[in-house]
Design an enzyme around this catalytic site. Structure first.
Site, PDB file in Angstrom:
ATOM      1  N   ASN A  90      47.230   8.151  26.873  1.00 32.84           N
ATOM      2  CA  ASN A  90      47.484   9.575  27.090  1.00 32.84           C
ATOM      3  C   ASN A  90      48.987   9.830  27.011  1.00 32.84           C
ATOM      4  OD1 ASN A  90      46.407  12.235  27.881  1.00 32.84           O
ATOM      5  ND2 ASN A  90      47.561  11.932  29.767  1.00 32.84           N
ATOM      6  N   SER A 147      50.700   9.746  30.014  1.00 34.51           N
ATOM      7  CA  SER A 147      50.820   8.431  30.630  1.00 34.51           C
ATOM      8  C   SER A 147      49.888   7.454  29.922  1.00 34.51           C
ATOM      9  CB  SER A 147      50.443   8.482  32.124  1.00 34.51           C
ATOM     10  OG  SER A 147      51.276   9.359  32.836  1.00 34.51           O
ATOM     11  N   TYR A 177      46.979  12.069  33.213  1.00 30.42           N
ATOM     12  CA  TYR A 177      46.791  13.517  33.366  1.00 30.42           C
ATOM     13  C   TYR A 177      46.013  14.104  32.186  1.00 30.42           C
ATOM     14  CZ  TYR A 177      48.102  18.471  33.648  1.00 30.42           C
ATOM     15  OH  TYR A 177      48.077  19.846  33.708  1.00 30.42           O
ATOM     16  N   SER A 205      56.154  10.039  31.744  1.00 35.80           N
ATOM     17  CA  SER A 205      54.990   9.197  31.489  1.00 35.80           C
ATOM     18  C   SER A 205      54.853   8.136  32.580  1.00 35.80           C
ATOM     19  CB  SER A 205      55.140   8.524  30.125  1.00 35.80           C
ATOM     20  OG  SER A 205      53.976   7.802  29.787  1.00 35.80           O
ATOM     21  N   GLY A 206      53.640   7.978  33.071  1.00 41.07           N
ATOM     22  CA  GLY A 206      53.333   6.862  33.965  1.00 41.07           C
ATOM     23  C   GLY A 206      52.800   5.710  33.148  1.00 41.07           C
TER      24      GLY A 206
END
Length: 353
Positions: free
Chosen positions: A204, A234, A132, A272-273
């Site tokens: 990120n 993420s 993102y 977070s991914g």
């Protein structure tokens, strides 16, 4: 002017890097970028493309995938988990750009593998991942379009990889410093044979108090100008190797990305991914539907892979720091009027002097 990388600042990363210290040290792997920046449109985003094999004939690469925390997207992974391979490119972009990048990659695959798609009941399932970038980019303006994915693929190179605010990393933040694209590699020997393991990250993730670099509490030593009250990012990690590995071993390799990013301090926040992919360029061959009924593939003994796992962890750890070292001060768009600081390279060097 070429920016210094983390090693240039005197950071004593362990292990032996390849000649470029990049994912392109794995022979045949190419990386391309389409970087979109226009302050008037609050645009700071893009697409990163990784092509595991030369785009000549359709050949799969063997792969494994793992998600530490699933608050994110990486398309095509259901098939990777079932079949152990994928065909075509990997793209990394922003959260709202996944559909556009997927369409662009599909168009590119149909064009580059024209005979395959014309004569066979072929389908395209490219890998598209995201993080993102809505703090530094107007993500809702949908700046990323299919042609940008194609442009990133057409710009691919097997040479040095530009880091920081490049491609999909353009609008990304890591540990509340400017983040983005980072890469690193390691050379190892297994069973008397030399191999390369390398990583590319789109960083990120993380908040300032968590940041640790090679055991030093860098986040605590540089607390100024933090942006967040909690995790809101993420990280995508792509690990490449030329070592011949089974699907099981590649999934195990992808899992080690959790340890690689953990060395920087993140616990893998709930928002977070943290999504990882590992692939091997070894065992070249046709698509499985065209292979013999009984096929032979080389695979390293899984009992010998500890040093390969360590090399992956080291590469990922360094790639994240490289992404931040390349960062520059960048204005925010949500909220407006703040600055996402680049990691102070002088101060970082002094910490390790």
């Amino acid at each position: 002017m070429t920016k210094p990388r983390a090693r240039d600042l005197g950071l004593p990363f362990p292990g032996t890097p390849g000649p470029l210290n990049a994912i392109t040290d794995v022979a045949g792997v190419a990386v391309g970028f389409c970087t979109l920046t226009d302050p008037a449109k609050k645009m700071r985003t893009g697409v990163t493309a990784i092509l595991p094999r030369p785009a000549t004939v359709p050949q799969p690469v063997w792969a494994g995938q793992y998600a530490l925390n699933g608050n994110g997207e990486m398309t095509g992974t259901h098939w990777i988990n079932d079949a152990g391979y994928f065909l075509g490119p990997i793209l990394i972009t922003n959260t709202h750009g996944v559909g556009a990048a997927h369409l662009g990659a599909t168009r590119w695959m149909i064009g580059h593998y024209a005979d395959y798609f014309a004569k066979e009941h072929a389908w395209a399932m490219p890998v598209v991942a995201e993080t993102y970038d809505g703090v530094l980019n107007d993500i809702n303006a949908l700046h990323v379009q299919p042609e940008h994915a194609i442009a990133a693929l057409e710009a691919r190179s097997t040479g040095p990889v530009a880091e920081g605010a490049t491609g999909g990393g353009n609008g990304m933040i890591a540990y509340e410093f400017k983040g983005g694209t980072g890469t690193a590699s390691r050379r190892i020997e297994l069973g008397g044979q030399g191999y390369t393991v390398a990583a590319l990250v789109q960083a990120n993730h993380g908040i300032r108090p968590w940041l640790t670099i090679l055991g030093k509490p860098v986040g605590a030593l540089m607390p100024e100008d933090a942006l967040y009250t909690g995790e809101m990012g993420s990280i995508i990690v792509v690990v490449a190797t030329d070592a011949p590995l089974s699907g099981l071993a590649l999934r195990q390799l992808a899992k080690r990305a959790a340890i690689g990013i953990g060395r920087g301090g993140t616990p893998g926040g709930n928002n977070s991914g943290d999504i990882f992919l590992a692939f091997s360029t070894a065992n070249e061959g046709p698509m499985p539907q065209f292979a013999p009924a009984v096929s032979a593939r080389q695979e390293l003994n899984i009992e010998l892979l500890d040093n390969l796992y360590l090399a992956a962890v080291q590469s990922i750890e360094e790639a994240v720091v490289n992404a931040m070292v390349a960062g520059e001060d960048t204005p925010t768009v949500k909220p407006e009027g703040r600055i996402c600081r680049g990691l102070d390279r002088r101060r970082l060097a002094e910490i390790f002097a």
